[in-house]
Scaffold this motif. Structure first.
Motif, short mmCIF file in Angstrom:
data_model
loop_
_atom_site.label_atom_id
_atom_site.label_comp_id
_atom_site.label_asym_id
_atom_site.label_seq_id
_atom_site.Cartn_x
_atom_site.Cartn_y
_atom_site.Cartn_z
N VAL A 5 0.84 -1.21 0.00
CA VAL A 5 0.00 0.00 0.00
C VAL A 5 0.88 1.25 0.00
O VAL A 5 0.60 2.21 -0.73
CB VAL A 5 -1.00 -0.01 1.18
N THR A 6 1.94 1.26 0.79
CA THR A 6 2.87 2.39 0.78
C THR A 6 3.40 2.64 -0.62
O THR A 6 3.42 3.78 -1.10
CB THR A 6 4.04 2.15 1.76
N ASN A 7 3.83 1.58 -1.29
CA ASN A 7 4.36 1.74 -2.64
C ASN A 7 3.30 2.23 -3.61
O ASN A 7 3.60 3.04 -4.50
CB ASN A 7 4.96 0.42 -3.13
N ALA A 8 2.06 1.76 -3.46
CA ALA A 8 0.98 2.21 -4.34
C ALA A 8 0.68 3.69 -4.14
O ALA A 8 0.47 4.43 -5.11
CB ALA A 8 -0.28 1.38 -4.09
N VAL A 9 0.69 4.14 -2.89
CA VAL A 9 0.45 5.56 -2.61
C VAL A 9 1.57 6.39 -3.23
O VAL A 9 1.32 7.39 -3.91
CB VAL A 9 0.34 5.82 -1.09
N LYS A 10 2.81 5.96 -3.04
CA LYS A 10 3.94 6.70 -3.61
C LYS A 10 3.89 6.72 -5.13
O LYS A 10 4.16 7.74 -5.76
CB LYS A 10 5.26 6.10 -3.13
#
Length: 147
Positions: free
Chosen positions: A53-58
């Protein structure tokens, strides 16, 4: 015979592409896995969910810094999607975002604070990868063994 033994289970949730969605995704994953009686993988699945999820937000907001805030994103709110799939032998965590940039695992230097996300995913997951759905964007997935 338990009816669920041979029936795949699916749970999906759309989340705003905001840093706070990382915690929401982790809670959603934990609650779903507990309902599916998979308490033994909750910790690893929570870590994987956090990283994906962190990578998707970034990836959604490339160019706005590492942790864009609500003010920067107000007029640009975009979704990501978290899905969990379970069958008799594994559980898959998938996260969709609209970016077409493929994920890239790298080995960060000892003094770097970030950059270990996909390395951690690869450490905890049986397998991981990504694919390009016909609808656009990309899906990054990780598979956990669930005997």
């Amino acid at each position: 015979m338990n009816v669920l033994e041979n029936t795949p289970l699916v749970a999906c949730v759309a989340l705003p592409a905001l840093p706070k969605s990382v915690a929401t995704g982790r809670v959603y994953t934990r609650d779903t896995l507990e309902k599916w009686h998979l308490d033994h993988i909750v910790e690893a699945a929570g870590l994987i969910t956090s990283e994906l999820v962190t990578n998707a937000v970034k990836a959604t907001y490339t160019g706005l810094g590492d942790t864009p805030g609500y003010v920067e994103l107000y007029d640009k709110m975009k979704p990501i999607c978290l899905c969990l799939y379970r069958n008799s032998s594994s559980t898959v965590i998938e996260v969709w975002d609209e970016s077409r940039t493929p994920p890239r695992m790298r080995v960060p230097g000892d003094d770097e604070e970030g950059g270990r996300g996909l390395w951690l995913v690869g450490t905890y997951a049986k397998a991981w990868g990504f694919r390009w759905p016909r609808t656009g964007g990309k899906i990054v997935w990780a598979e956990l063994a669930t005997p």
